[in-house]
Design a protein around this motif. Structure first.
Motif, PDB file in Angstrom:
ATOM      1  N   GLY A 110       1.424  -0.491  -0.086  1.00 19.31           N
ATOM      2  CA  GLY A 110      -0.004   0.254  -0.020  1.00 19.31           C
ATOM      3  C   GLY A 110       0.964   0.956   0.155  1.00 19.31           C
ATOM      4  N   ASP A 111       0.630   2.028   0.725  1.00 20.89           N
ATOM      5  CA  ASP A 111       1.412   3.360   0.735  1.00 20.89           C
ATOM      6  C   ASP A 111       2.020   3.101   0.791  1.00 20.89           C
ATOM      7  OD1 ASP A 111      -0.963   4.571  -0.394  1.00 20.89           O
ATOM      8  OD2 ASP A 111      -1.791   5.446   1.927  1.00 20.89           O
ATOM      9  N   HIS A 112       3.434   2.412   1.800  1.00 22.81           N
ATOM     10  CA  HIS A 112       4.295   2.455   2.175  1.00 22.81           C
ATOM     11  C   HIS A 112       5.370   1.670   1.162  1.00 22.81           C
ATOM     12  CE1 HIS A 112       7.166   1.237   5.710  1.00 22.81           C
ATOM     13  NE2 HIS A 112       7.915  -0.165   5.157  1.00 22.81           N
ATOM     14  N   SER A 113       4.778   1.296  -0.032  1.00 24.00           N
ATOM     15  CA  SER A 113       5.308   0.805  -0.646  1.00 24.00           C
ATOM     16  C   SER A 113       6.562   2.210  -1.818  1.00 24.00           C
ATOM     17  CB  SER A 113       4.777   0.906  -1.833  1.00 24.00           C
ATOM     18  OG  SER A 113       4.854  -0.281  -3.396  1.00 24.00           O
ATOM     19  N   VAL A 114       7.517   1.073  -2.069  1.00 30.08           N
ATOM     20  CA  VAL A 114       8.291   2.220  -2.451  1.00 30.08           C
ATOM     21  C   VAL A 114       8.219   2.320  -4.020  1.00 30.08           C
ATOM     22  CG1 VAL A 114      11.139   2.506  -3.762  1.00 30.08           C
ATOM     23  CG2 VAL A 114      10.502   2.166  -1.222  1.00 30.08           C
ATOM     24  N   SER A 115       8.329   1.166  -4.893  1.00 28.06           N
ATOM     25  CA  SER A 115       7.621   0.989  -5.713  1.00 28.06           C
ATOM     26  C   SER A 115       6.561   1.915  -6.880  1.00 28.06           C
ATOM     27  CB  SER A 115       7.497  -0.535  -6.145  1.00 28.06           C
ATOM     28  OG  SER A 115       6.909  -1.689  -5.801  1.00 28.06           O
ATOM     29  N   ARG A 116       5.613   1.791  -6.200  1.00 28.82           N
ATOM     30  CA  ARG A 116       4.527   2.369  -5.881  1.00 28.82           C
ATOM     31  C   ARG A 116       4.814   4.225  -6.037  1.00 28.82           C
ATOM     32  NH1 ARG A 116      -0.847   0.322  -5.469  1.00 28.82           N
ATOM     33  NH2 ARG A 116      -0.557  -1.922  -4.733  1.00 28.82           N
ATOM     34  N   GLN A 117       5.244   4.358  -5.368  1.00 33.44           N
ATOM     35  CA  GLN A 117       5.966   6.135  -5.083  1.00 33.44           C
ATOM     36  C   GLN A 117       6.542   6.209  -6.359  1.00 33.44           C
ATOM     37  OE1 GLN A 117       6.892   7.856  -1.328  1.00 33.44           O
ATOM     38  NE2 GLN A 117       6.615   5.478  -0.509  1.00 33.44           N
ATOM     39  N   VAL A 118       7.608   5.398  -6.383  1.00 36.86           N
ATOM     40  CA  VAL A 118       7.905   5.865  -8.088  1.00 36.86           C
ATOM     41  C   VAL A 118       7.081   5.289  -9.281  1.00 36.86           C
ATOM     42  CG1 VAL A 118      10.471   5.255  -9.415  1.00 36.86           C
ATOM     43  CG2 VAL A 118      10.118   5.157  -6.740  1.00 36.86           C
ATOM     44  N   SER A 119       6.386   4.271  -9.207  1.00 36.88           N
ATOM     45  CA  SER A 119       5.857   4.139 -10.328  1.00 36.88           C
ATOM     46  C   SER A 119       4.774   5.030 -10.443  1.00 36.88           C
ATOM     47  CB  SER A 119       4.726   2.552 -10.599  1.00 36.88           C
ATOM     48  OG  SER A 119       3.725   3.193  -9.327  1.00 36.88           O
ATOM     49  N   ALA A 120       4.611   6.455  -9.716  1.00 35.30           N
ATOM     50  CA  ALA A 120       3.099   7.655 -10.256  1.00 35.30           C
ATOM     51  C   ALA A 120       4.568   8.272  -9.769  1.00 35.30           C
ATOM     52  CB  ALA A 120       2.138   7.090  -8.124  1.00 35.30           C
ATOM     53  N   ALA A 121       5.633   8.404  -9.704  1.00 35.18           N
ATOM     54  CA  ALA A 121       6.812   9.634 -10.400  1.00 35.18           C
ATOM     55  C   ALA A 121       6.718   9.424 -11.485  1.00 35.18           C
ATOM     56  CB  ALA A 121       7.475   9.717  -9.396  1.00 35.18           C
TER      57      ALA A 121
END
Length: 199
Positions: free
Chosen positions: A15-26
């Motif tokens: 979820g929100d703790h995910s690094v890959s999610r933050q980077v893919s969103a960027a």
């Protein structure tokens, strides 16, 4: 401006703790900033997982399905085929990709759609017109080629599988997340995302 389609996939279970999610969103933010006409199609493979592969769960376009197939699997294949750009959030779990992402890959490797065998057995990739960018998050470091070859089955697998269908994927990696370097790894990956070549 284009009328291109960007398929954005996340596969982390954090979820929100995910690094890959933050980077893919960027990455998606960078590409849509450069081309506001991009149509973004999003799928969270952890929240909406495809089942493990069986003949009945394959897309109708897959030979194993017997022409019947699963509607959700066919939709996943159709979304991939329609996309011009694919951005994938891919954490490495236990030295490989999440099973949710693997299940999606099982739906897009379809003979006659994304690859073809020639009369001599040689493989031709049929999806080479797509750009694939992977936001990769790993707990350790894999710069040493020998160690990476033996232990790393996320980037190495994704390079191979997309290469099989004619695509050379791009990677933005955040390494050392579980080795006390989470913030530095995330900061570096986000910087790379912001500097990503738009086209």
């Amino acid at each position: 401006m284009s009328n291109a389609i960007l398929l954005h996939l996340d596969s982390s279970i954090l979820g929100d703790h995910s690094v890959s999610r933050q980077v893919s969103a960027a990455i998606v933010a960078r590409l849509t900033q450069a081309d506001p006409a991009l149509k973004v199609v999003y799928r969270d493979l952890a929240a909406e997982p495809l089942p493990h592969a069986t003949p009945a769960s394959m897309p109708a376009d897959h030979p194993l399905s017997g022409g019947k197939g699963d509607a959700a699997s066919q939709q996943a294949l159709d979304a991939f085929l329609a996309a011009d750009i694919v951005v994938i959030g891919a954490p490495m779990y236990n030295f490989s990709i999440p099973t949710q992402l693997r299940a999606w890959i099982d739906r897009i490797l379809v003979p006659g759609k994304t690859f073809a065998y020639g009369a001599d057995g040689a493989v031709t990739g049929l999806a080479g017109n797509k750009r694939v960018i992977v936001a990769l998050a790993r707990g350790g470091h894999y710069a040493d080629p020998g160690f990476a070859t033996a232990a790393e089955h996320a980037e190495t697998y994704l390079r191979w599988v997309f290469g099989f269908i004619g695509i050379t994927p791009e990677f933005i990696a955040a390494d050392g997340i579980a080795a006390g370097q989470r913030e530095a790894a995330l900061e570096g990956a986000l910087r790379s995302a912001a500097e990503l070549k738009a086209a």
